[in-house]
Design a protein around this motif. Structure first.
Motif, PDB file in Angstrom:
ATOM      1  N   GLN A 124       3.197   7.493   1.784  1.00 19.14           N
ATOM      2  CA  GLN A 124       2.052   8.334   2.129  1.00 19.14           C
ATOM      3  C   GLN A 124       2.279   9.099   3.433  1.00 19.14           C
ATOM      4  OE1 GLN A 124      -1.463   5.849   2.171  1.00 19.14           O
ATOM      5  NE2 GLN A 124      -0.794   4.751   0.339  1.00 19.14           N
TER       6      GLN A 124
ATOM      7  N   ARG B 109       0.817  -1.225   0.000  1.00 23.66           N
ATOM      8  CA  ARG B 109       0.000   0.000   0.000  1.00 23.66           C
ATOM      9  C   ARG B 109       0.845   1.268   0.000  1.00 23.66           C
ATOM     10  NH1 ARG B 109      -5.143  -0.885   3.966  1.00 23.66           N
ATOM     11  NH2 ARG B 109      -5.873   0.842   2.716  1.00 23.66           N
ATOM     12  N   GLN B 110       2.182   1.075  -0.040  1.00 20.70           N
ATOM     13  CA  GLN B 110       3.132   2.200  -0.083  1.00 20.70           C
ATOM     14  C   GLN B 110       2.850   3.211   1.031  1.00 20.70           C
ATOM     15  OE1 GLN B 110       2.848   3.698  -4.125  1.00 20.70           O
ATOM     16  NE2 GLN B 110       4.216   2.100  -4.888  1.00 20.70           N
ATOM     17  N   THR B 111       2.624   2.656   2.224  1.00 25.15           N
ATOM     18  CA  THR B 111       2.284   3.495   3.365  1.00 25.15           C
ATOM     19  C   THR B 111       3.415   4.427   3.740  1.00 25.15           C
ATOM     20  OG1 THR B 111       0.850   1.729   4.170  1.00 25.15           O
ATOM     21  CG2 THR B 111       1.462   3.436   5.752  1.00 25.15           C
TER      22      THR B 111
ATOM     23  N   ASN C 151       0.655  16.294   5.503  1.00 26.39           N
ATOM     24  CA  ASN C 151      -0.152  16.047   4.289  1.00 26.39           C
ATOM     25  C   ASN C 151      -1.324  17.027   4.223  1.00 26.39           C
ATOM     26  OD1 ASN C 151       1.509  13.928   3.587  1.00 26.39           O
ATOM     27  ND2 ASN C 151       0.192  12.352   4.490  1.00 26.39           N
TER      28      ASN C 151
ATOM     29  N   SER D  26       3.039  13.280  10.160  1.00 30.13           N
ATOM     30  CA  SER D  26       2.880  13.018   8.724  1.00 30.13           C
ATOM     31  C   SER D  26       1.498  13.421   8.243  1.00 30.13           C
ATOM     32  CB  SER D  26       3.120  11.533   8.437  1.00 30.13           C
ATOM     33  OG  SER D  26       4.411  11.136   8.834  1.00 30.13           O
TER      34      SER D  26
ATOM     35  N   ARG E 280       5.076  10.717   5.516  1.00 28.97           N
ATOM     36  CA  ARG E 280       6.430  11.210   5.271  1.00 28.97           C
ATOM     37  C   ARG E 280       7.411  10.925   6.406  1.00 28.97           C
ATOM     38  NH1 ARG E 280       8.354  15.316   1.899  1.00 28.97           N
ATOM     39  NH2 ARG E 280      10.040  16.626   2.712  1.00 28.97           N
TER      40      ARG E 280
END
Length: 346
Positions: free
Chosen positions: A289, A284-286, A340, A336, A291
């Motif tokens: 997402q 999920r490429q957490t 965002n 993070s 940083r």
């Protein structure tokens, strides 16, 4: 998109099977419901303890895995979990007793089953060496992340900028770790000093050895195939890293029970959740997402390394380790999310 619960299906199955095994084990030892429920409760607490101590492990695993080919990712998530569960949670404690007591492997198994108090005493006697080795290795892992010229994102900007600027000083992280080792050895009882220094130097050599071996193996693989980047060397690095993370949980588990098999069940359940979290973070490429999540994990590793050094002098409850590590990751996650939100509003 795959739901979060989907990633934990095997961990849930392992939880059911493990807790059933803990209940059955307790019934076998006590032959009554009270004993079985006691084993079930301890197994559950051990699993929660391992999960709380392993958030940072999952994040670091995911960070390394994203650089590996899909083939090596699968190998780590299959073979690696077998090594993590059976190697570190069963074989490793047995090896400690084999070496410390000078007995054979089968005798160690018999000792764990028939004389768990004596087994726990031998494990406790090896705690100083294990803490020194693991603390040194993990401190090198954390400092190697922060003292890096190629690092582009800073969370605690003042500190991390200074560390990045110092990256041009060769061997700085080694010097810092050796300075910490010297401080602790200076205040340590003289009877323990030699064992502490020997184990700490072993942890340093293990880190450097894995780094060198990883570069050699991966450079050879890249010469054969450009797609082989992040292969066997990264796999070995992750295995040693997982072992270092496991030291604290394995030793701390003996504060709850001296039964090796119950410890293996509880920590094995926790290891399955680490695997599931790792897969979810990668797919999920957490990390991309959120940083600062990776930064929180490495601060948590740094704190864990200091705690492991501290455990050579004082008793530090595992609850403290879990709370501090989780707190850094939680604050990094919140930071993070706020970052965002500001980016979306800009």
């Amino acid at each position: 998109m795959t739901t979060a619960l989907h990633y934990f299906r095997w961990a849930f199955l392992a939880t059911l099977a493990g807790l059933a095994g803990a209940f059955w084990l307790g019934w076998g030892y006590s032959h009554n419901l009270s004993g079985a429920m006691s084993f079930l409760l301890i197994g559950s607490v051990l699993a929660v303890l391992e999960i709380s101590l392993s958030f940072d492990n999952a994040i670091v695993n995911a960070n390394k895995l994203k650089e590996m080919t899909p083939e090596w990712q699968r190998r780590f998530l299959t073979w690696g979990i077998l090594i993590a569960v059976f190697g570190m949670r069963i074989v490793f404690p047995l090896l400690i007793v084999v070496v410390a007591a000078g007995i054979g492997p089968w005798e160690a198994v018999h000792l764990a089953a028939a004389r768990p108090d004596e087994y726990a005493r031998i494990i406790g006697g090896a705690h100083l060496s294990i803490a020194a080795f693991g603390g040194t290795f993990l401190m090198m892992v954390a400092l190697n992340y922060f003292i890096d010229e190629g690092k582009e994102v800073d969370w605690i900007r003042t500190l991390e900028c200074q560390l990045r600027r110092c990256a041009s000083i060769r061997g700085l992280e080694i010097a810092l770790v050796l300075a910490v080792v010297m401080v602790f050895s200076a205040v340590m009882p003289s009877d323990d000093r030699a064992r502490f220094l020997f184990a700490a130097i072993g942890g340093l050599l293990a880190f450097l050895g894995v780094e060198v071996l990883g570069h050699v193996l991966d450079s050879r693989q890249r010469a054969l195939s450009a797609a082989a980047h992040g292969g066997l060397g990264a796999f070995l690095y992750l295995e040693v890293l997982d072992a270092s993370f496991s030291f604290d949980g394995v030793i701390g588990a003996f504060a709850l029970t001296q039964n090796l098999f119950l410890i293996a069940i509880g920590l094995g359940i926790g290891a399955m959740y680490v695997r599931s979290m790792t897969i979810m973070l990668v797919e999920r490429q957490t990390l991309a997402q959120f940083r600062f999540l990776e930064h929180g994990a490495f601060y948590s590793i740094l704190v864990l390394s200091v705690i492991m050094f501290g455990q050579t002098l004082w008793h530090i409850p595992e609850l403290v380790t879990g709370v501090l590590g989780s707190s850094f990751i939680g604050v990094a996650l919140v930071s993070s999310i706020l970052y965002n939100r500001r980016q979306n509003e800009a």
